[in-house]
Scaffold this motif. Structure first.
Motif, mmCIF file in Angstrom:
data_model
loop_
_atom_site.group_PDB
_atom_site.id
_atom_site.type_symbol
_atom_site.label_atom_id
_atom_site.label_comp_id
_atom_site.label_asym_id
_atom_site.label_seq_id
_atom_site.Cartn_x
_atom_site.Cartn_y
_atom_site.Cartn_z
ATOM 1 N N ILE A 16 -76.354 17.732 20.943
ATOM 2 C CA ILE A 16 -74.889 17.238 21.184
ATOM 3 C C ILE A 16 -74.654 18.299 20.611
ATOM 4 C CG2 ILE A 16 -73.002 16.218 23.183
ATOM 5 C CD1 ILE A 16 -74.847 14.016 23.566
ATOM 6 N N LEU A 17 -73.633 17.944 20.219
ATOM 7 C CA LEU A 17 -72.605 19.062 19.231
ATOM 8 C C LEU A 17 -73.789 19.840 19.081
ATOM 9 C CD1 LEU A 17 -70.517 16.287 17.231
ATOM 10 C CD2 LEU A 17 -70.085 17.264 19.331
ATOM 11 N N SER A 18 -74.239 20.596 18.150
ATOM 12 C CA SER A 18 -75.081 21.459 17.686
ATOM 13 C C SER A 18 -75.318 22.351 19.288
ATOM 14 C CB SER A 18 -76.078 20.871 17.494
ATOM 15 O OG SER A 18 -77.358 20.766 18.085
ATOM 16 N N ASP A 19 -75.073 22.225 20.597
ATOM 17 C CA ASP A 19 -75.575 22.827 21.433
ATOM 18 C C ASP A 19 -74.273 23.509 21.692
ATOM 19 O OD1 ASP A 19 -78.312 22.398 21.510
ATOM 20 O OD2 ASP A 19 -77.918 21.515 22.623
ATOM 21 N N MET A 20 -72.726 22.590 20.694
ATOM 22 C CA MET A 20 -70.923 23.522 21.543
ATOM 23 C C MET A 20 -70.684 24.039 21.276
ATOM 24 S SD MET A 20 -70.594 20.050 24.069
ATOM 25 C CE MET A 20 -71.288 19.568 25.265
ATOM 26 N N ASN A 21 -71.419 24.352 19.257
ATOM 27 C CA ASN A 21 -71.097 24.840 18.253
ATOM 28 C C ASN A 21 -69.558 24.372 17.469
ATOM 29 O OD1 ASN A 21 -70.044 27.018 16.615
ATOM 30 N ND2 ASN A 21 -68.514 28.040 17.332
ATOM 31 N N LEU A 22 -70.081 22.710 17.855
ATOM 32 C CA LEU A 22 -68.895 21.858 17.223
ATOM 33 C C LEU A 22 -69.635 21.376 16.016
ATOM 34 C CD1 LEU A 22 -67.392 20.404 20.665
ATOM 35 C CD2 LEU A 22 -66.383 21.609 18.536
ATOM 36 N N ARG A 23 -69.223 20.251 15.869
ATOM 37 C CA ARG A 23 -69.708 18.858 14.474
ATOM 38 C C ARG A 23 -69.219 18.029 14.324
ATOM 39 N NH1 ARG A 23 -67.801 23.097 9.149
ATOM 40 N NH2 ARG A 23 -65.579 22.087 9.546
ATOM 41 N N LEU A 24 -70.189 17.355 14.304
ATOM 42 C CA LEU A 24 -69.148 15.311 13.963
ATOM 43 C C LEU A 24 -68.599 15.139 12.522
ATOM 44 C CD1 LEU A 24 -69.605 12.657 15.090
ATOM 45 C CD2 LEU A 24 -71.181 12.404 14.055
ATOM 46 N N TYR A 25 -67.740 14.968 12.823
ATOM 47 C CA TYR A 25 -67.251 14.506 11.697
ATOM 48 C C TYR A 25 -66.896 13.584 11.079
ATOM 49 C CZ TYR A 25 -62.636 15.228 8.719
ATOM 50 O OH TYR A 25 -61.667 16.169 7.092
ATOM 51 N N ASP A 26 -66.731 12.076 12.226
ATOM 52 C CA ASP A 26 -66.930 11.243 11.741
ATOM 53 C C ASP A 26 -67.490 9.820 12.943
ATOM 54 O OD1 ASP A 26 -66.985 8.959 10.201
ATOM 55 O OD2 ASP A 26 -65.124 8.569 9.728
ATOM 56 N N ILE A 27 -67.810 9.223 13.585
ATOM 57 C CA ILE A 27 -68.227 7.935 13.943
ATOM 58 C C ILE A 27 -67.589 7.022 13.675
ATOM 59 C CG2 ILE A 27 -70.818 8.465 13.168
ATOM 60 C CD1 ILE A 27 -71.254 7.378 16.358
#
Length: 152
Positions: A16-27
């Protein structure tokens, strides 16, 4: 049951994030409060409230449509903040050049990240450079720098 496959959820969130130019920092998942916390980041600019809202809606749809969590839970989506925690090697890589605080068992050091290696982080201190192995770091975070009363 209150169990979830965090690896599968992480995989879905990354897509999901890759399509929004975002990255997962932590979960993170808190089993007591049943709160799934997703911390997002953007490489070249700040994360906005609108970004968090958009990501939250997309993740909620994905989790609900695929029945990835089969119990009531709370979803929180946020940015890591200005003074962000550094807990994984990639966090240190993403913070290259930043001023950070590192807490060790016997002291605390502050310096600029010169290099994030596989085995540790190289910091530039007033006294010179020092390599701190990741396994010796209890806590680390970025620190805001101010020059002439303004953020740098």
């Amino acid at each position: 049951m209150d169990e979830m496959n965090l690896d599968l959820i992480t995989e879905k969130v990354n897509l999901i994030l890759s399509d929004m130019n975002l990255r997962l920092y932590d979960i993170q998942f808190n089993k007591v409060s049943k709160t799934l916390r997703i911390i997002i980041d953007r490489k070249d600019s700040a994360v906005t409230i609108k970004d968090c809202e958009t990501v939250s809606n997309a993740i909620s749809r994905e989790l609900d449509n695929n029945n990835l969590i089969d119990f009531p839970y709370t979803l929180e989506v946020s940015s890591p903040g200005i003074e962000r925690p550094l807990s994984r090697p990639e966090h240190f890589k993403w913070a290259l050049g930043k001023f950070i605080e590192v807490v060790l068992s016997d002291n605390r050091v502050c310096g600029h990240i010169r290099e994030a290696r596989n085995d540790g982080v190289l910091l530039a201190l007033k006294s010179g450079e020092v390599l701190i192995p990741y396994h010796k770091i209890l806590r680390a975070k970025t620190l805001e720098e101010f020059y002439n009363g303004k953020r740098r």
